[in-house]
Write an enzyme that holds these catalytic residues in place. Structure first.
Site, PDB file in Angstrom:
ATOM      1  N   TYR A 119      12.537  -7.426  -4.884  1.00 14.99           N
ATOM      2  CA  TYR A 119      12.589  -8.746  -4.335  1.00 14.99           C
ATOM      3  C   TYR A 119      13.811  -9.562  -4.979  1.00 14.99           C
ATOM      4  O   TYR A 119      14.048  -9.415  -6.283  1.00 14.99           O
ATOM      5  CB  TYR A 119      11.445  -9.466  -4.545  1.00 14.99           C
ATOM      6  CG  TYR A 119      10.207  -8.983  -3.962  1.00 14.99           C
ATOM      7  CD1 TYR A 119       9.917  -9.373  -2.520  1.00 14.99           C
ATOM      8  CD2 TYR A 119       9.223  -8.118  -4.484  1.00 14.99           C
ATOM      9  CE1 TYR A 119       8.702  -9.279  -1.871  1.00 14.99           C
ATOM     10  CE2 TYR A 119       8.050  -7.887  -3.792  1.00 14.99           C
ATOM     11  CZ  TYR A 119       7.739  -8.215  -2.315  1.00 14.99           C
ATOM     12  OH  TYR A 119       6.622  -8.002  -1.764  1.00 14.99           O
ATOM     13  N   TYR A 120      14.570 -10.141  -4.202  1.00 12.30           N
ATOM     14  CA  TYR A 120      15.324 -11.231  -4.542  1.00 12.30           C
ATOM     15  C   TYR A 120      14.988 -12.616  -4.084  1.00 12.30           C
ATOM     16  O   TYR A 120      15.686 -13.061  -3.130  1.00 12.30           O
ATOM     17  CB  TYR A 120      16.728 -10.641  -4.253  1.00 12.30           C
ATOM     18  CG  TYR A 120      17.141  -9.234  -4.596  1.00 12.30           C
ATOM     19  CD1 TYR A 120      17.805  -9.124  -5.844  1.00 12.30           C
ATOM     20  CD2 TYR A 120      16.865  -8.087  -3.769  1.00 12.30           C
ATOM     21  CE1 TYR A 120      18.151  -7.752  -6.395  1.00 12.30           C
ATOM     22  CE2 TYR A 120      17.014  -6.875  -4.112  1.00 12.30           C
ATOM     23  CZ  TYR A 120      17.803  -6.736  -5.449  1.00 12.30           C
ATOM     24  OH  TYR A 120      17.965  -5.699  -5.757  1.00 12.30           O
ATOM     25  N   ASP A 327      -1.875  -9.940   7.479  1.00  9.26           N
ATOM     26  CA  ASP A 327      -1.381 -11.038   8.290  1.00  9.26           C
ATOM     27  C   ASP A 327      -1.853 -10.999   9.669  1.00  9.26           C
ATOM     28  O   ASP A 327      -2.205 -11.811  10.624  1.00  9.26           O
ATOM     29  CB  ASP A 327       0.180 -11.353   8.045  1.00  9.26           C
ATOM     30  CG  ASP A 327       0.604 -11.412   6.572  1.00  9.26           C
ATOM     31  OD1 ASP A 327      -0.026 -11.860   5.826  1.00  9.26           O
ATOM     32  OD2 ASP A 327       1.766 -10.726   6.577  1.00  9.26           O
TER      33      ASP A 327
END
Length: 406
Positions: A119-120, A327
């Protein structure tokens, strides 16, 4: 603290569901293997709340996504792609100083030991969401406001925002909250705040595994005991299916979540259509001890009416990638809730929407057509238990799983 004035209600509601949260650009590997060995990646989008909004819009509902992205190319891609699903993105804010978050992942299942995600997102535009910069008029404009625990983990301001949005007030829409516990986001933090937020919501989605990992609570009954306030509690139990606790809950919360199609979607009426009034339940729905679709009556806690408990088995699915299924399940359940369907069918629509995503590589896909999903959701318990869904099932004229029932 800025926010909607007490007593403010949106009489002319035009949006079914408003989803608020982070969305990122995701890079999907061109082949299996370690991130270090993958030669190229394809670009997509990913974000719990925007995924739900896209799935709902694709299913024919009026959905809006509220978020914050950078004033950069990745932000352009996110907004344009989400809007391409038919989602209203007019309330998305652009941050000139912070970037849009991105992440890379491997092709393996998230639960597999070899799965990698990079992750960034630190210092991203989404992490700067706060009660000072979120457009409350748009956030509270829907019949349902859908949130998730991921937002609470992004920053102190984001947590304060969720506390503000889940506070009880007249005119508040029905609040749907997906716990979405992500351990890597809570390193050094206190995931018990997710329990606090869940207790302030009307409809809660939580997995048995994440409740145990985040709170040390084991089993559906224990989860309900820890979360007595929500009118509807959906406990996802993996391959065992899902157990729903629904019942009347006293309190001052009100809802503008009406509509001609479904009747009120409110805290008091959320329990599940004509099939399941409060106090009309079957056995608690635990694994092998519960018959498919079983329901019973059970005490709802001090001051609460008895729950209705409904257990619905999961489908057999030939999984391509287990990403975005939670989701999609939430979107299917919310879609059926908006339509006023009984609790069993809400869960089945959740399973069907999740199965559509499980049979593709990415987070999003075209959901099954409504008539197809309605037909499958209406199957008797035996036929439901024999379904097996594989890639391409949503595009078939007659779903192949209706033939492959051996």
């Amino acid at each position: 603290m800025p926010g909607p004035a007490a007593g403010t209600a949106h009489a002319a509601t035009t949006t079914d569901v408003v989803c608020l949260g982070e969305s990122m650009v995701t890079f999907l590997p061109s082949q299996p293997g370690r991130l270090a060995d993958v030669p190229s990646f394809g670009r997509g989008i990913g974000g719990a709340e925007s995924n739900v909004a896209c799935a709902l819009a694709a299913a024919g509902h009026r959905a809006a996504w509220v978020g914050r992205v950078g004033a950069d190319g990745f932000g352009d891609h996110l907004v344009e792609t989400i809007a391409g699903y038919g989602v209203d993105t007019s309330a998305v804010r652009r941050d000139p100083d912070r970037p849009t978050g991105i992440y890379f992942r491997t092709a393996t299942d998230r639960g597999a030991g070899a799965h990698e995600v990079a992750y960034y997102r630190a210092g991203s535009a989404a992490s700067a969401m706060s009660s000072d910069n979120v457009p409350y008029g748009e956030v509270f404009a829907g019949r349902i406001l859908h949130l998730s625990g991921i937002t609470a983990a992004l920053s102190g301001d984001c947590l304060a925002l969720l506390r503000e949005l889940t506070a009880e007030r007249p005119g508040r829409p029905l609040v749907s909250f997906d716990v979405n516990h992500r351990p890597h986001l809570w390193r050094g933090g206190d995931a018990s705040v997710l329990l606090e937020l869940a207790r302030r919501a009307d409809l809660v989605f939580v997995g048995e595994d994440e409740a145990e990992e985040a709170w040390g609570i084991v089993g559906a009954k224990a989860i309900r005991a820890a979360l007595p306030e929500p009118s509807v509690l959906v406990v996802k139990r993996g391959s065992a299916g899902a157990t729903v606790f629904s019942g009347l809950r006293p309190g001052p919360r009100s809802s503008n979540a009406g509509g001609a199609e479904s009747g009120p979607v409110s805290r008091s009426a959320e329990g599940g259509g004509a099939e399941s009034g409060p106090g009309s339940r079957s056995a608690e729905g635990g694994g092998a001890e519960s018959a498919p679709g079983s329901r019973s009556a059970e005490g709802g806690g001090a001051g609460n009416a008895p729950d209705t408990v409904t257990h619905v088995p999961a489908l057999h699915v030939d999984v391509v990638a287990a990403v975005g299924a939670g989701d999609a399940f939430a979107a299917g359940f919310l879609s059926a809730t908006l339509r006023g369907l009984p609790v069993r069918d809400r869960v089945r629509h959740g399973h069907l929407m999740a199965a559509a995503v499980l049979t593709v590589p990415g987070d999003l896909t075209e959901p099954p057509a409504r008539d197809q999903a309605d037909r499958l959701a209406a199957l008797d318990d035996g036929a439901w238990g024999r379904l097996r869904l594989g890639p391409g099932w949503t595009a078939a004229d007659r779903a192949p799983e209706e033939v492959r029932t051996s």
